[in-house]
Design an enzyme around this catalytic site. Sequence first.
Site, mmCIF file in Angstrom:
data_model
loop_
_atom_site.group_PDB
_atom_site.id
_atom_site.type_symbol
_atom_site.label_atom_id
_atom_site.label_comp_id
_atom_site.label_asym_id
_atom_site.label_seq_id
_atom_site.Cartn_x
_atom_site.Cartn_y
_atom_site.Cartn_z
ATOM 1 N N SER A 179 35.020 37.959 30.746
ATOM 2 C CA SER A 179 34.589 39.252 30.218
ATOM 3 C C SER A 179 33.469 39.035 29.213
ATOM 4 O O SER A 179 33.408 37.975 28.559
ATOM 5 C CB SER A 179 35.759 39.962 29.522
ATOM 6 N N TYR B 271 42.021 40.573 22.469
ATOM 7 C CA TYR B 271 41.452 40.458 23.817
ATOM 8 C C TYR B 271 40.231 39.548 23.809
ATOM 9 O O TYR B 271 40.085 38.674 24.670
ATOM 10 C CB TYR B 271 41.087 41.840 24.342
#
Length: 260
Positions: free
Chosen positions: A145, A158
């Site tokens: 990501s 995250y």
Amino acid sequence: MSGANGMAEESKRAVVTGASSGIGAASVRALVRDGWNVVALARREEKLRALVEEVGPAASYVVCDVTDEGSTQAAVDRILANGPVKALVNCAGAAFGKDPVATANLDDWRNMYELNVIGTLRITQKLLPALKRAPGGGTVLVISSTAGIEPYEGGAGYCASKFAERVMARVLRLEQIGEPVRVIDIAPGMVQTDEFSLKRFGGDAERAAAVYAGVPNPLKAEDIAECVTWALAQPDTVDIDQIVVRPRAEGSYTKVFRER
């Protein structure tokens, strides 16, 4: 654990984790269209069964929870019993919560590490020897990501897990120099899927929708799947170390164009 659809073609067989939805499911569809035989892995058997029925006999499935050692080992044993594997596409991952560091839920952080980092490590370790035996060499592909490149407020857990996943892929690439294996990292930015933001906000549909509100044409899961098939389609001796892909409207996490 369940399966379907028999033996796969030995020369072009891929394993996709997180295949029950989102980028994982889109990658299964795209790889099958590109001539691969695909083993889809995820926890939700009903979704895996529906996906395999949709894409046809080039796909099969095995129910697998990559955060569980026994489940993952049983899945790998079953996969390898049916033939060689040339590519592993690590799509399993999730974000839980968006709280500041000072008040973040420890279980959310723990669950993200178990899935995004340890789960990727676990199945990669188990399939790496088989991938290196594949004709021409194999590939480990990680869907990380842009959160693993640029941190943002509320995303520490995250972001940290995705930084770790990206570093793991990079170090594996360095450690395997000279071995017949490629290591590819694809880092998507804003991708609108049915479940990612909804899961992050504990099922709060209003908060999930707000993530994409006004953004013209956020990426779709199919856009990332196209990156997966393109990277895997390169000659075995060509390693696409990293792809960073965002919608045109997103310059960074904190610089997003939204229509009024």
